[in-house]
Design a protein around this motif. Structure first.
Motif, PDB file in Angstrom:
ATOM      1  N   ASP A   1       0.818  -1.218   0.000  1.00  0.00           N
ATOM      2  CA  ASP A   1       0.000   0.000   0.000  1.00  0.00           C
ATOM      3  C   ASP A   1       0.850   1.266   0.000  1.00  0.00           C
ATOM      4  O   ASP A   1       0.496   2.265  -0.629  1.00  0.00           O
ATOM      5  N   GLY A   2       1.982   1.227   0.730  1.00  0.00           N
ATOM      6  CA  GLY A   2       2.762   2.459   0.838  1.00  0.00           C
ATOM      7  C   GLY A   2       4.087   2.412   0.123  1.00  0.00           C
ATOM      8  O   GLY A   2       4.945   3.266   0.370  1.00  0.00           O
ATOM      9  N   VAL A   3       4.253   1.434  -0.766  1.00  0.00           N
ATOM     10  CA  VAL A   3       5.561   1.269  -1.395  1.00  0.00           C
ATOM     11  C   VAL A   3       5.905   2.424  -2.331  1.00  0.00           C
ATOM     12  O   VAL A   3       7.078   2.714  -2.567  1.00  0.00           O
ATOM     13  N   VAL A   4       4.900   3.111  -2.860  1.00  0.00           N
ATOM     14  CA  VAL A   4       5.157   4.224  -3.773  1.00  0.00           C
ATOM     15  C   VAL A   4       5.362   5.523  -3.003  1.00  0.00           C
ATOM     16  O   VAL A   4       6.288   6.293  -3.282  1.00  0.00           O
ATOM     17  N   GLU A   5       4.523   5.791  -2.000  1.00  0.00           N
ATOM     18  CA  GLU A   5       4.564   7.069  -1.303  1.00  0.00           C
ATOM     19  C   GLU A   5       5.650   7.142  -0.241  1.00  0.00           C
ATOM     20  O   GLU A   5       6.201   8.215   0.026  1.00  0.00           O
ATOM     21  N   SER A   6       5.956   6.020   0.421  1.00  0.00           N
ATOM     22  CA  SER A   6       6.866   6.050   1.569  1.00  0.00           C
ATOM     23  C   SER A   6       8.242   5.525   1.181  1.00  0.00           C
ATOM     24  O   SER A   6       8.385   4.369   0.772  1.00  0.00           O
ATOM     25  N   ALA A   7       9.253   6.398   1.315  1.00  0.00           N
ATOM     26  CA  ALA A   7      10.627   5.969   1.026  1.00  0.00           C
ATOM     27  C   ALA A   7      11.076   4.899   2.018  1.00  0.00           C
ATOM     28  O   ALA A   7      11.833   3.984   1.666  1.00  0.00           O
ATOM     29  N   ARG A   8      10.607   5.010   3.247  1.00  0.00           N
ATOM     30  CA  ARG A   8      10.984   4.015   4.263  1.00  0.00           C
ATOM     31  C   ARG A   8      10.436   2.635   3.911  1.00  0.00           C
ATOM     32  O   ARG A   8      11.159   1.633   3.940  1.00  0.00           O
ATOM     33  N   LEU A   9       9.139   2.593   3.560  1.00  0.00           N
ATOM     34  CA  LEU A   9       8.539   1.317   3.166  1.00  0.00           C
ATOM     35  C   LEU A   9       9.178   0.787   1.890  1.00  0.00           C
ATOM     36  O   LEU A   9       9.312  -0.425   1.701  1.00  0.00           O
TER      37      LEU A   9
ATOM     38  N   LEU B   1      -2.523  -0.533  -8.092  1.00  0.00           N
ATOM     39  CA  LEU B   1      -2.185   0.630  -8.918  1.00  0.00           C
ATOM     40  C   LEU B   1      -1.019   0.311  -9.838  1.00  0.00           C
ATOM     41  O   LEU B   1      -0.102  -0.431  -9.471  1.00  0.00           O
ATOM     42  N   PRO B   2      -1.016   0.918 -11.052  1.00  0.00           N
ATOM     43  CA  PRO B   2       0.120   0.709 -11.964  1.00  0.00           C
ATOM     44  C   PRO B   2       1.451   1.147 -11.359  1.00  0.00           C
ATOM     45  O   PRO B   2       2.488   0.520 -11.594  1.00  0.00           O
ATOM     46  N   GLU B   3       1.441   2.240 -10.581  1.00  0.00           N
ATOM     47  CA  GLU B   3       2.678   2.699  -9.963  1.00  0.00           C
ATOM     48  C   GLU B   3       3.264   1.625  -9.043  1.00  0.00           C
ATOM     49  O   GLU B   3       4.484   1.472  -8.927  1.00  0.00           O
TER      50      GLU B   3
ATOM     51  N   ARG C   1       8.223  -4.196  -9.471  1.00  0.00           N
ATOM     52  CA  ARG C   1       9.005  -4.857 -10.508  1.00  0.00           C
ATOM     53  C   ARG C   1      10.448  -4.356 -10.503  1.00  0.00           C
ATOM     54  O   ARG C   1      11.396  -5.123 -10.665  1.00  0.00           O
ATOM     55  N   SER C   2      10.628  -3.049 -10.274  1.00  0.00           N
ATOM     56  CA  SER C   2      11.985  -2.490 -10.241  1.00  0.00           C
ATOM     57  C   SER C   2      12.776  -3.003  -9.044  1.00  0.00           C
ATOM     58  O   SER C   2      14.008  -3.023  -9.068  1.00  0.00           O
TER      59      SER C   2
ATOM     60  N   HIS D   1      -6.896 -16.042 -22.591  1.00  0.00           N
ATOM     61  CA  HIS D   1      -6.194 -14.938 -23.233  1.00  0.00           C
ATOM     62  C   HIS D   1      -4.700 -14.994 -22.893  1.00  0.00           C
ATOM     63  O   HIS D   1      -4.260 -15.792 -22.072  1.00  0.00           O
ATOM     64  N   ASP D   2      -3.945 -14.095 -23.493  1.00  0.00           N
ATOM     65  CA  ASP D   2      -2.504 -14.104 -23.289  1.00  0.00           C
ATOM     66  C   ASP D   2      -2.111 -13.624 -21.906  1.00  0.00           C
ATOM     67  O   ASP D   2      -0.980 -13.824 -21.471  1.00  0.00           O
ATOM     68  N   GLY D   3      -2.992 -12.979 -21.207  1.00  0.00           N
ATOM     69  CA  GLY D   3      -2.669 -12.450 -19.893  1.00  0.00           C
ATOM     70  C   GLY D   3      -3.187 -11.043 -19.733  1.00  0.00           C
ATOM     71  O   GLY D   3      -3.989 -10.549 -20.533  1.00  0.00           O
ATOM     72  N   TYR D   4      -2.708 -10.354 -18.709  1.00  0.00           N
ATOM     73  CA  TYR D   4      -3.147  -8.993 -18.413  1.00  0.00           C
ATOM     74  C   TYR D   4      -2.094  -7.992 -18.873  1.00  0.00           C
ATOM     75  O   TYR D   4      -0.891  -8.284 -18.837  1.00  0.00           O
ATOM     76  N   PRO D   5      -2.530  -6.808 -19.306  1.00  0.00           N
ATOM     77  CA  PRO D   5      -1.558  -5.771 -19.681  1.00  0.00           C
ATOM     78  C   PRO D   5      -0.826  -5.272 -18.452  1.00  0.00           C
ATOM     79  O   PRO D   5      -1.407  -5.139 -17.381  1.00  0.00           O
ATOM     80  N   VAL D   6       0.446  -4.980 -18.611  1.00  0.00           N
ATOM     81  CA  VAL D   6       1.231  -4.440 -17.506  1.00  0.00           C
ATOM     82  C   VAL D   6       1.796  -3.092 -17.933  1.00  0.00           C
ATOM     83  O   VAL D   6       2.108  -2.883 -19.111  1.00  0.00           O
ATOM     84  N   PRO D   7       1.909  -2.144 -17.030  1.00  0.00           N
ATOM     85  CA  PRO D   7       2.397  -0.801 -17.400  1.00  0.00           C
ATOM     86  C   PRO D   7       3.896  -0.807 -17.646  1.00  0.00           C
ATOM     87  O   PRO D   7       4.632  -1.649 -17.135  1.00  0.00           O
ATOM     88  N   ASP D   8       4.351   0.146 -18.438  1.00  0.00           N
ATOM     89  CA  ASP D   8       5.788   0.342 -18.600  1.00  0.00           C
ATOM     90  C   ASP D   8       6.136   1.767 -18.187  1.00  0.00           C
ATOM     91  O   ASP D   8       5.272   2.626 -18.014  1.00  0.00           O
TER      92      ASP D   8
END
Length: 631
Positions: free
Chosen positions: A512-520, A545-547, A553-554, A580-587
Motif C-alpha cells: 500500500d505504501g511502497v510508492v509514497e513512503s521511502a521508508r517502506l 495501482l500501476p505505480e 518490478r523495479s 487470453h494471453d494475460g493482463y496488460p502491464v504498465p511500462d
C-alpha cells in the motif's frame, strides 16, 4: 448299661476334643459372649489375629473392644438380630473396627473385623476374621476412582458430586457459593519444548499450590489436561457487590499463585492462569454452574489470558448465537451457498497468469458474495472473534473444492497451480496429514506441484518444530509451501528461518505504501532481496495501482495480485481470462500518460506505442463483496 455309658462318654469326649481342636486350630477367632455382653470364651487364634492373648480378652466387655464410632451400629444390629425369629434369620454379619494389641500393630490401634454371629443360650457366638487389608484395598480403589492419578486431587466425577451437594444441599441458599474454572495458559509449550515429564511435574506443583491455597472447607480438583477447578462455599453474603469482590479476590490470589515460576529440572518455567467464576444463582443446576464457569474461563482466555472473568448471562447468549451460526454454516455448505472464487496471480513482467488464489465467498439472499470472515465473526464487546470449529469446517470444504476445480481446469487445458490459504493450526490438523492430502490429490487427479498451501499466520501457541515436520512431509509429496503476510512482523521472519518455504507473499501493508513512503520502499526492497537470495518466488498482495506494479518490478518482485489486474473471479470468467494471453502491464514510458479514473482502477497499457486503444480499465471489485455473476 455301664459299658454303653462308658462307650458313649468316650465318644462324647472324642467329639468334644475334635470340636475343641477345630475351634482352637481355626484361623478365625471364635468368641462367646454372655447375654450381658461379657466374653466367656475366646479361641487361641486371638493372639495371631488381634495381637492379644485369649485369656486377656475373656471377661472383657465386648462393647469396650469396638470402636466408639461403630458401637451404635453394632448394638442396633445385635438387638435387631435377637428380636428376629431364629428360623427366619439363623445368622447375621457384622463388620466393625476392633481394638488390637501391641503385638499386632506396634501399639494400640484398630483392625477391621468381619464377624458371623449366631445365637447361643441367650448370648452370641462370634466367628471373626481380620479384613483390614480388604477394607484398605477397597478404600484405595474408591480413592483412585474419585481422584486424579497424577496430582491426587479430586477428579471431575468427585468434583461434580460435591458441586451437586453444594447446589442442592442444606447450603443451597448460599448464593455466594462459586465455582472457579482454571486453565493454565502456555502449558502446551512446556510439553513441546522441555517434554511431557516436565509438563507432568508442572501439573503436580500447580495442584499442590491450588490445594494449599483453598480453604479447608473448599475443594480443589483437576478436571483433566491442564484444567483445574475449585468450589468455594458461601458464607451467606447477600450483598452481590461484596460477594463479587470476595470471590474475585480469592480467584485473583489463586491466579497470582499459579502464575509464579515453577522450578523444574533446575530451570524456571512460567505459565499463566485464566480463571472463570460462576455463582450458584437461584435455579442454576450443577451442570449449568460448571458450564457457566467454563464459559467465563474461555472469555478470560479470549480477553488476553492470565486474568479473572466473572460469568455474565450474555455469555450464554453468545454461545447460543455461535450455535445458530454453526447451524447456518452447515446448512450453507450442504445447500451449496458457498462459492469459490479465484484471483489471478500475474507475472509482473509479462502479465501472464501463473497461478490462482482460492477465495471462499458466501452467497447472500440478495445475490452478494461475502467473505467468510463476515459470515463467521461474532461480536464480543466491540471486538470480533472467529469460531475455530466453524472455520475448520469451511477450510476443509475450501481445500476440497479448490483441488477439484483445479483438476478440472487442468483437464480443460489450463494447468495453473492453485493456492489455498490456511492457518498454522489448520495445517497441523489430522485431516491435512500428508496421507490425507495425497489421497485428496489422487482422488481428483491433480499433480502435487499444482497445489500451493499458504501459511496465513504464525500462531505463537503452535510449536515451530511440529509445523516444520508437517511442512517438510507435504513438500516431500511435491506440494509447494507459501508464507503469507511476509514482512508483517517478527513471527514471519522466524518462520522463514525455520520453515521450508517456496513462495513469499508480500504483506499488503507494505504494498500500500511502497510508492509514497521511502521508508517502506527500502524495507520492501530489502525483503525482496532476501526472497531472491533464497531462490524463492515473490508475490505481492494488494497490487491495485500501476505505480505499484512498476515500483515492485523495479525492486525485483516477480509476481503480484490485486485489482490492477483482476479481483476474484468465478469459474466462467477465470477460464475466459486464462484463455487470453494475460493482463496488460504498465511500462515506464507510458506511465506518465496514465489517467486516474475515480471509482476505478488506474488504467494500464501494454508496452509499446501509446494509442487510444492501449488503455485498459480492469474491473475493480471489493475483496469483501463481489456481485454474483450471471449464470
Amino acid at each position: 448299661m455301664l459299658l454303653d455309658n462308658i462307650t458313649l462318654t468316650q465318644e462324647l469326649a472324642q467329639k468334644e476334643n475334635h470340636f475343641r481342636s477345630l475351634v482352637q486350630g481355626s484361623s478365625d477367632v471364635i468368641m462367646i459372649a454372655a447375654p450381658s455382653g461379657v466374653l466367656r470364651y475366646v479361641s487361641p487364634a486371638a493372639a495371631g489375629v488381634y495381637g492379644r492373648d485369649a485369656e486377656e480378652l475373656v471377661g472383657s466387655e465386648l462393647a469396650s473392644l469396638i470402636h466408639p464410632e461403630d458401637l451404635g451400629r453394632v448394638v442396633h444390629e445385635v438387638r435387631r438380630f435377637l428380636a428376629a425369629a431364629p428360623e427366619d434369620e439363623p445368622t447375621t454379619r457384622i463388620e466393625c473396627r476392633f481394638r488390637a494389641g501391641e503385638r499386632r500393630l506396634g501399639g494400640d490401634g484398630w483392625l477391621n473385623v468381619e464377624s458371623t454371629v449366631n445365637r447361643h443360650h441367650g448370648g452370641l457366638i462370634f466367628n471373626s476374621r481380620d479384613v483390614t487389608e480388604r477394607v484398605r484395598l477397597q478404600a484405595q480403589l474408591q480413592h483412585n476412582a474419585s481422584h486424579d492419578a497424577l496430582t491426587d486431587l479430586p477428579n471431575r466425577a468427585l468434583f461434580t458430586e460435591r458441586v451437586t451437594k453444594a447446589v442442592t444441599g442444606r447450603r443451597a441458599s448460599d448464593h455466594d457459593t462459586a465455582v472457579l474454572y482454571i486453565d493454565l495458559d502456555g502449558f502446551k509449550q512446556v510439553n513441546d519444548t522441555i517434554g511431557h515429564q516436565a509438563g507432568d511435574e508442572l501439573l503436580v506443583q500447580a495442584a499442590r499450590r491450588l490445594g494449599e491455597s483453598v480453604r479447608s472447607g473448599d475443594i480443589a480438583a483437576r478436571l483433566g489436561g491442564d484444567e483445574f477447578a475449585a468450589l468455594i462455599t458461601g458464607d451467606g453474603t447477600r450483598d452481590s457487590a461484596a460477594r463479587d469482590f470476595r470471590i474475585h479476590e480469592i480467584a485473583d490470589r489463586l491466579r497470582i499463585k499459579l502464575s509464579e515460576p515453577y522450578r523444574i529440572d533446575g530451570r524456571d518455567v512460567r505459565v499463566a492462569a485464566s480463571i472463570g467464576v460462576a455463582f450458584a444463582e437461584p435455579g442454576v443446576t450443577p451442570a449449568g454452574l460448571l458450564r457457566n464457569a467454563d464459559l467465563a474461563m474461555y472469555r478470560a482466555k479470549q480477553a488476553g489470558k492470565g486474568r479473572v472473568e466473572l460469568y455474565a448471562p450474555q455469555m450464554q447468549d453468545e454461545v447460543a448465537h455461535r450455535a445458530e451460526l454453526a447451524t447456518k454454516l452447515r446448512t450453507a455448505l450442504h445447500e451449496g451457498e458457498f462459492a469459490l472464487l479465484h484471483q489471478p496471480v500475474v507475472d509482473l513482467s509479462t502479465g501472464r497468469v501463473t497461478a490462482v488464489a482460492a477465495h471462499a465467498r458466501w452467497r447472500s439472499a440478495q445475490g452478494i458474495l461475502f467473505t467468510p470472515a463476515e459470515f463467521l465473526r461474532v461480536g464480543d464487546r466491540g471486538r470480533f472473534v472467529e469460531d475455530g470449529n466453524r472455520a475448520a469446517e469451511l477450510d476443509r470444504w475450501q481445500l476440497e473444492e479448490a483441488v477439484e476445480q483445479a483438476a478440472a481446469r487442468h483437464r480443460a487445458g489450463h494447468p495453473v497451480p492453485v493456492a489455498v490459504r490456511l492457518s498454522a493450526r489448520r495445517l497441523l490438523d489430522r485431516a491435512l496429514s500428508p496421507k490425507g492430502v495425497e489421497s485428496l490429490l489422487t482422488r481428483h487427479g491433480l499433480p502435487p506441484r499444482a497445489l500451493v498451501l499458504e501459511l496465513s499466520e504464525s500462531d505463537p501457541r503452535i510449536a515451530l518444530d511440529d509445523l516444520e515436520r508437517r511442512l517438510v512431509a507435504l513438500r516431500r509429496l511435491g506440494v509447494r509451501i507459501a508464507l503469507d503476510g511476509f514482512g508483517s512482523g517478527y513471527a514471519a521472519i522466524s518462520a522463514l528461518r525455520r520453515l521450508p518455504v517456496d513462495v513469499l507473499r508480500l504483506d499488503r501493508g507494505l504494498v500500500d505504501g511502497v510508492v509514497e513512503s521511502a521508508r517502506l520502499h527500502k524495507i520492501t526492497a530489502g525483503l525482496l532481496r532476501i526472497a531472491g537470495d533464497l531462490g524463492m518466488q515473490s508475490v505481492a498482495d494488494g497490487v491495485d495501482l500501476p505505480e505499484q506494479v512498476l515500483a515492485l518490478r523495479s525492486m525485483g518482485c516477480t509476481h503480484g495480485m490485486g485489482t490492477a489486474f483482476s479481483g476474484p473471479l468465478d469459474e466462467h470468467r477465470l477460464r475466459r481470462s486464462l484463455a487470453h494471453d494475460g493482463y496488460p502491464v504498465p511500462d515506464v514510458a507510458s506511465q506518465g500518460r496514465a489517467v486516474v479514473l475515480s471509482g476505478s482502477a488506474l488504467p494500464v497499457r501494454h508496452g509499446g506505442p501509446a494509442g487510444p486503444d492501449a488503455l485498459v480499465h480492469p474491473p475493480l471489485r471489493s475483496n469483501s463483496e463481489t456481485s454474483v455473476p450471471p449464470t
